[in-house]
Design a protein around this motif. Structure first.
Motif, PDB file in Angstrom:
ATOM      1  N   ALA A   1       5.208   1.573  -9.883  1.00  0.00           N
ATOM      2  CA  ALA A   1       5.152   1.311  -8.455  1.00  0.00           C
ATOM      3  C   ALA A   1       5.764  -0.053  -8.131  1.00  0.00           C
TER       4      ALA A   1
ATOM      5  N   LYS B   1       0.900  -3.516  -6.897  1.00  0.00           N
ATOM      6  CA  LYS B   1      -0.072  -4.595  -7.024  1.00  0.00           C
ATOM      7  C   LYS B   1       0.613  -5.801  -7.668  1.00  0.00           C
TER       8      LYS B   1
ATOM      9  N   GLN C   1       4.076   8.837  -5.576  1.00  0.00           N
ATOM     10  CA  GLN C   1       3.972   7.986  -4.390  1.00  0.00           C
ATOM     11  C   GLN C   1       5.043   6.896  -4.350  1.00  0.00           C
TER      12      GLN C   1
ATOM     13  N   ASP D   1       0.830  -1.207   0.000  1.00  0.00           N
ATOM     14  CA  ASP D   1       0.000   0.000   0.000  1.00  0.00           C
ATOM     15  C   ASP D   1       0.865   1.257   0.000  1.00  0.00           C
TER      16      ASP D   1
ATOM     17  N   TYR E   1       3.726   1.733  -1.432  1.00  0.00           N
ATOM     18  CA  TYR E   1       4.202   1.974  -2.797  1.00  0.00           C
ATOM     19  C   TYR E   1       3.053   2.161  -3.799  1.00  0.00           C
ATOM     20  N   GLY E   2       1.872   1.633  -3.466  1.00  0.00           N
ATOM     21  CA  GLY E   2       0.796   1.551  -4.451  1.00  0.00           C
ATOM     22  C   GLY E   2       1.032   0.408  -5.413  1.00  0.00           C
TER      23      GLY E   2
END
Length: 476
Positions: free
Chosen positions: A313, A306, A356, A301, A303-304
């Motif tokens: 990210a 997935k 981010q 979360d 780093y963002g």
């Protein structure tokens, strides 16, 4: 010409000379050639791994590098270099003396000035001015070293990227990552010492030469990894090939290559031996290191990131995992910043993708005790013009002034160095050329930049060419 074709051509020339002297020498000429070649034969490269860790010229503050290369060139005028006076000139022609002798890539002398599309504010105890599109970067202002006075010699993407990466605008020179690996070796012999991750709209405009090895042996070039699926294409064995069969095959190849290495003394044969063995070891290590699903949810979360997706990210999180695993140099290319038009929307999109993760990377390194001896570099190949291009919402290429930021590795935190004129057009204080930056980065890694050199075609070749001055103000 591609990197592979260049290497093949050089290899062919090398072998032709060797073959001529070894096989065609007759009479006194042959004896003379044999005598001349004897010292070379004695010094022929061995199959000993040249990527083992090495000592630098002196104790270094930095041990590793993460380079966040923002390909296409972000606009410093919207992100880091606040120019209130430029806003007053919005829609007006620039002063005549500003453009005297200036060369631009695409705009014409009748192009009007354009004020920043976004607001700025001061952040942290350092008071660094950062644009509103970078809120996460702004929160770590006191950890950053911001250089607002960068300069380069090229105003088109490919030569400017090659210059930033290799110290020259022409192809065929070793990249900064290759020089770092050549000088320091790497700590993890089961992973490449120099890994490249890519995202954005396409690969870098300068192509593979941005992470190539030039005239150094190919073991020093960057190895592209993928952020999803297999880390490297064709890394796993095909169906029907067992691990025992693969190992037996590699042992035979190694024996044959070592015999040929003893005859030819060609360093590329040593590179081939090491690459085969490294690939074999990577089959076990690379998938584990590249599996970010092992990370706690709060890190994902932050780093963002997935798992399973390809993104900038994910690449930032992978960069931390790679250097934590002993990789010496990790370079992330995000080619998406070339806003000749659609600047307002384009910057918002790209900052949304990168702000981010960049901040998370610095924060993550810091909390793990890795930032102190890791240099994090953020920046593109040049800046953007204060004049408008592409109707009413774009900026052209601009080599005279641009901004980069750094964190960790001996850079002075909380420092903003340099300044530009009221239009952000020319550097007015503390200019830092690309060559000066390279000299400073090598210094942090423990090298005197004039002494990290390789003899090639009769010249002592180095990253900084015949230029470059250390910038002491940047050092902690």
């Amino acid at each position: 010409m591609s990197l592979e074709r260049e290497l093949h051509a050089e290899y062919a020339r090398y072998c032709t000379r060797r073959w001529f002297f070894k096989e065609c020498g007759v009479g006194m000429a042959g004896l003379a050639a044999a005598d001349l070649l004897a010292p070379q034969a004695t010094a022929a490269p061995s199959a000993v791994n040249p990527l083992l860790p090495k000592r630098a010229h002196y104790p270094a503050k930095a041990k590793r590098v993460i380079y966040l290369f923002m390909g296409g060139a972000p606009s410093h005028l919207e992100l880091f270099d606040n120019k209130p006076e430029l806003a007053k000139w919005d829609g007006k022609l620039p002063p005549a003396d500003l453009l005297k002798g200036y060369r631009a890539a695409f705009i014409n002398p009748n192009s009007k000035l354009m004020g920043s599309k976004y607001a700025f504010a001061k952040h942290g105890q350092s008071g660094a001015e950062i644009g509103e599109l970078l809120p996460h970067t702004a929160r770590m202002a006191d950890d950053l070293t911001i250089v607002k006075s960068m300069k380069t010699d090229a105003f088109n993407h490919a030569p400017a990227q090659i210059l930033m990466s290799t110290g020259a605008q022409i192809f065929g020179r070793p990249s900064f990552g290759a020089w770092t690996l050549y000088g320091l070796g790497t700590e993890n012999q089961d992973l490449p010492g120099y890994v490249v991750l890519q995202s954005g709209q396409k690969g870098p405009s300068g192509g593979m030469s941005n992470f190539g090895c030039g005239f150094l042996p190919t073991m020093y070039q960057g190895v592209p990894f993928r952020s999803s699926g297999e880390p490297v294409l064709y890394l796993s064995n095909p169906k029907g090939v067992s691990e025992a069969t693969q190992r037996n095959t590699l042992d035979v190849l190694k024996q044959m290559n070592e015999e040929r290495l003893g005859v030819m003394g060609d360093p590329e044969i040593a590179s081939r031996i090491n690459s085969f063995e490294l690939a074999y070891r990577m089959q076990k290590t690379a998938p584990e290191v590249m599996d970010i699903s092992q990370e706690p949810q709060h890190i994902l979360d932050m780093y963002g990131a997935k798992p399973g997706e390809a993104s900038f990210a994910n690449n930032c999180l992978l960069a931390r995992r790679l250097i934590e695993s002993g990789v010496r140099f990790v370079q992330l290319f995000h080619e998406a910043w070339d806003h000749h038009g659609g600047l307002t929307k384009g910057l918002k999109e790209q900052c949304g993708l990168t702000d981010q993760p960049c901040a998370a990377l610095v924060q993550d390194l810091k909390q793990r005790g890795l930032l102190e001896d890791t240099i994090v570099i953020w920046g593109g190949e040049f800046g953007r013009t204060p004049m408008v291009q592409g109707g009413s919402d774009g900026r052209d290429h601009h080599p005279n002034a641009f901004t980069m930021w750094f964190a960790g590795g001996g850079m002075k935190p909380g420092l903003t160095l340099g300044a530009t004129d009221e239009f952000g057009f020319n550097v007015t204080e503390d200019p830092v050329h690309v060559h000066d930056l390279h000299a400073t980065l090598l210094h942090l890694l423990g090298f005197e930049h004039t002494k990290l050199a390789v003899k090639f075609q009769g010249l002592d070749m180095r990253l900084t060419n015949v230029h470059g001055e250390l910038v002491p103000k940047l050092l902690a």
